[in-house]
Design an enzyme around this catalytic site. Structure first.
Site, PDB file in Angstrom:
ATOM      1  N   ARG A  52       0.870  -1.184   0.000  1.00  0.00           N
ATOM      2  CA  ARG A  52       0.000   0.000   0.000  1.00  0.00           C
ATOM      3  C   ARG A  52       0.906   1.232   0.000  1.00  0.00           C
ATOM      4  O   ARG A  52       2.127   1.103   0.134  1.00  0.00           O
ATOM      5  CB  ARG A  52      -1.019  -0.015   1.154  1.00  0.00           C
ATOM      6  CG  ARG A  52      -0.689  -0.796   2.376  1.00  0.00           C
ATOM      7  CD  ARG A  52       0.390  -0.201   3.191  1.00  0.00           C
ATOM      8  NE  ARG A  52       0.132   1.194   3.427  1.00  0.00           N
ATOM      9  CZ  ARG A  52       1.030   2.091   3.666  1.00  0.00           C
ATOM     10  NH1 ARG A  52       2.311   1.772   3.703  1.00  0.00           N
ATOM     11  NH2 ARG A  52       0.722   3.356   3.885  1.00  0.00           N
ATOM     12  N   GLY A  53       0.287   2.397  -0.140  1.00  0.00           N
ATOM     13  CA  GLY A  53       1.092   3.608  -0.319  1.00  0.00           C
ATOM     14  C   GLY A  53       1.239   3.834  -1.823  1.00  0.00           C
ATOM     15  O   GLY A  53       1.583   2.900  -2.575  1.00  0.00           O
ATOM     16  N   ALA A  54       0.945   5.061  -2.268  1.00  0.00           N
ATOM     17  CA  ALA A  54       0.836   5.315  -3.708  1.00  0.00           C
ATOM     18  C   ALA A  54       2.070   4.882  -4.523  1.00  0.00           C
ATOM     19  O   ALA A  54       1.919   4.168  -5.521  1.00  0.00           O
ATOM     20  CB  ALA A  54       0.518   6.798  -3.928  1.00  0.00           C
ATOM     21  N   ARG A  89      -7.422  -0.283  -6.851  1.00  0.00           N
ATOM     22  CA  ARG A  89      -7.622   0.826  -5.908  1.00  0.00           C
ATOM     23  C   ARG A  89      -7.734   2.114  -6.724  1.00  0.00           C
ATOM     24  O   ARG A  89      -6.896   2.372  -7.587  1.00  0.00           O
ATOM     25  CB  ARG A  89      -6.460   0.907  -4.898  1.00  0.00           C
ATOM     26  CG  ARG A  89      -6.384  -0.343  -4.006  1.00  0.00           C
ATOM     27  CD  ARG A  89      -5.527  -0.134  -2.791  1.00  0.00           C
ATOM     28  NE  ARG A  89      -6.079   0.870  -1.908  1.00  0.00           N
ATOM     29  CZ  ARG A  89      -5.410   1.410  -0.891  1.00  0.00           C
ATOM     30  NH1 ARG A  89      -4.166   1.035  -0.655  1.00  0.00           N
ATOM     31  NH2 ARG A  89      -5.974   2.319  -0.116  1.00  0.00           N
ATOM     32  N   GLN A 200      -2.394   2.933   9.854  1.00  0.00           N
ATOM     33  CA  GLN A 200      -1.067   2.883   9.203  1.00  0.00           C
ATOM     34  C   GLN A 200      -0.031   3.667   9.994  1.00  0.00           C
ATOM     35  O   GLN A 200       1.160   3.355   9.944  1.00  0.00           O
ATOM     36  CB  GLN A 200      -1.158   3.464   7.782  1.00  0.00           C
ATOM     37  CG  GLN A 200      -1.890   2.599   6.782  1.00  0.00           C
ATOM     38  CD  GLN A 200      -3.339   3.013   6.642  1.00  0.00           C
ATOM     39  OE1 GLN A 200      -3.949   3.492   7.602  1.00  0.00           O
ATOM     40  NE2 GLN A 200      -3.917   2.827   5.478  1.00  0.00           N
ATOM     41  N   ASP A 241      -1.515  10.787  -2.180  1.00  0.00           N
ATOM     42  CA  ASP A 241      -1.877   9.696  -3.085  1.00  0.00           C
ATOM     43  C   ASP A 241      -2.186  10.227  -4.485  1.00  0.00           C
ATOM     44  O   ASP A 241      -2.046   9.514  -5.471  1.00  0.00           O
ATOM     45  CB  ASP A 241      -3.076   8.930  -2.530  1.00  0.00           C
ATOM     46  CG  ASP A 241      -2.690   8.292  -1.206  1.00  0.00           C
ATOM     47  OD1 ASP A 241      -2.788   8.962  -0.171  1.00  0.00           O
ATOM     48  OD2 ASP A 241      -2.236   7.133  -1.235  1.00  0.00           O
ATOM     49  N   ASN A 251      -4.928  12.865   0.211  1.00  0.00           N
ATOM     50  CA  ASN A 251      -4.118  11.983   1.061  1.00  0.00           C
ATOM     51  C   ASN A 251      -5.059  11.233   2.005  1.00  0.00           C
ATOM     52  O   ASN A 251      -6.280  11.438   1.986  1.00  0.00           O
ATOM     53  CB  ASN A 251      -3.093  12.821   1.840  1.00  0.00           C
ATOM     54  CG  ASN A 251      -2.030  11.964   2.505  1.00  0.00           C
ATOM     55  OD1 ASN A 251      -1.427  11.105   1.861  1.00  0.00           O
ATOM     56  ND2 ASN A 251      -1.797  12.161   3.786  1.00  0.00           N
ATOM     57  N   LYS A 252      -4.494  10.398   2.828  1.00  0.00           N
ATOM     58  CA  LYS A 252      -5.285   9.578   3.755  1.00  0.00           C
ATOM     59  C   LYS A 252      -6.293  10.425   4.525  1.00  0.00           C
ATOM     60  O   LYS A 252      -5.973  11.527   4.976  1.00  0.00           O
ATOM     61  CB  LYS A 252      -4.324   8.869   4.717  1.00  0.00           C
ATOM     62  CG  LYS A 252      -4.960   7.937   5.718  1.00  0.00           C
ATOM     63  CD  LYS A 252      -5.824   6.877   5.079  1.00  0.00           C
ATOM     64  CE  LYS A 252      -5.078   6.027   4.078  1.00  0.00           C
ATOM     65  NZ  LYS A 252      -5.933   5.170   3.249  1.00  0.00           N
TER      66      LYS A 252
END
Ligand code: MRU
Length: 363
Positions: A52-54, A89, A200, A241, A251-252
């Protein structure tokens, strides 16, 4: 970066038919790796958040395309694989960016050579990510260093979610400046938002910072505003992201609230990101697709039990529905600057265009 003294990346090839990843869905309590041998393996790893993570999603998708072409090097197979991976995603732009890089790299390549060429391109995307994150680290560390000099004491930096090396191939985006500054001897301390619902921050950012010996404290997501009001945050650095050409930062979820609090309290708020995160086709952040994930991530929580077993428990009454939108958009007006591999710019169309003059100018 290192885990127990052993240098790791988040993704690395084993042979031309297998790529290995760290299974992040099991961190911080279990360190395990997974081997991806097929397109389906890569898609499953992204959808299930083993990666995960762009930037790392992009790197994994690039290898996923190469794995697909090993089985079938036709254009039809390329397009089918691209559709499969893009559907995993929706928010991180690096996913589509990496697939389009593969498309460009393979445009003039004969079918029998496509798999090898795609494999080489995936490796190149990973190497580029490492170098870009290293550069982001250098540029961002200068900001932290100046802040430390001005304050004459330890710099307190707040970060949200995980935008460290686990979210990239190595180094990270928001955490790279922190690693570079820490390694250079700049006194700093990191406030780590826990980042509900998937935690996270608590599970991955805390894990990374602890492994590297960076002083940090995990906080509830809701504490940041109070810490800023009481002058206990000097700087906020987050990842992204997807960032628009007008510098709106997706972003998150929860990032926007941190930006509002930072703005209200005069705390500089930076987003750190490489070029693959910038979506040149979108100007307004409100046009970014926001991922909706399973409500179970909200209604349940996982952790290590007293018996040393990872367990998942329900924290919401069975009768209550839950809504789990995974990202939010921070408008450019709340962002002090973007830290990129090419340097730091203002969060304005002109600022972005000044670093990436080869892209079309945005009005
Ligand atoms: O849902 P995730 O874990 O894939 O979220 C992505 C992130 O890690 C963050 O939003 C991060 O801050 C930006 S990606 C470097």
């Amino acid at each position: 970066m290192k885990i127990s003294g052993v240098p790791y990346r988040t993704i690395w090839p084993i042979d031309s038919g297998c790529v290995r990843i760290i299974d992040q869905s099991r961190l911080p309590f279990v360190f395990a790796t997974l081997d991806l041998r097929t397109l389906a393996d890569a898609a499953h790893a992204i959808r299930g958040m083993a990666v995960r993570g762009a930037p790392l999603i992009g790197a994994t998708a690039a290898y996923g395309m190469a794995l697909a072409l090993r089985d079938d090097p036709t254009i039809a197979a390329f397009e089918a694989a691209a559709r499969t991976l893009k559907a995993t995603r929706p928010t991180a732009h690096n996913l589509a960016w990496a697939i389009e890089r593969q498309r460009a790299a393979l445009a003039a390549v004969a079918p029998e050579e496509r798999a090898a060429a795609a494999w080489a391109e995936a490796a190149a995307i990973c190497e580029t990510d490492v170098e870009q994150c290293r550069a982001i680290g250098r540029h961002g560390a200068a900001i932290i260093g100046r802040c430390a000099e001005a304050a004459g004491r330890t710099v307190n930096i707040l970060t949200h979610c995980n935008a460290g090396w686990l979210a990239c191939v190595d180094w990270g985006t928001a955490l790279a400046p922190i690693y570079v500054a820490h390694d250079a001897g700049v006194p700093l301390h990191v406030w780590v938002d826990e980042t509900r619902p998937r935690n996270q921050g608590a599970s991955l950012t805390a894990f990374e910072l602890a492994a590297h010996g960076v002083p940090h404290t995990v906080i509830a997501d809701n504490l940041g505003g109070h810490l800023m009001q009481t002058a206990r945050v000097d700087l906020v650095i987050v990842g992204s992201d997807r960032t628009t050409a007008h510098a709106d930062v997706c972003n998150k979820v929860g990032t926007y609230l941190k930006a509002l609090a930072a703005f209200d309290n005069g705390v500089p708020f930076y987003a750190a990101l490489p070029i693959g995160t910038i979506d040149w086709s979108i100007e307004r952040g409100t046009d970014i697709p926001i991922e909706e994930r399973s409500p179970s991530e909200l209604t349940h929580i996982s952790g290590l039990s007293a018996a040393g077993v990872v367990e998942t428990v329900r924290v919401v009454p069975e009768s209550s529905p839950a809504l789990n939108l995974a990202f939010d958009v921070t408008p450019a007006r709340l962002v002090t600057g973007l830290i990129t591999e090419r340097g730091v710019c203002t969060a304005t169309p002109a600022g972005v265009a000044s670093l990436y003059s080869e892209r079309r100018a945005v009005a």
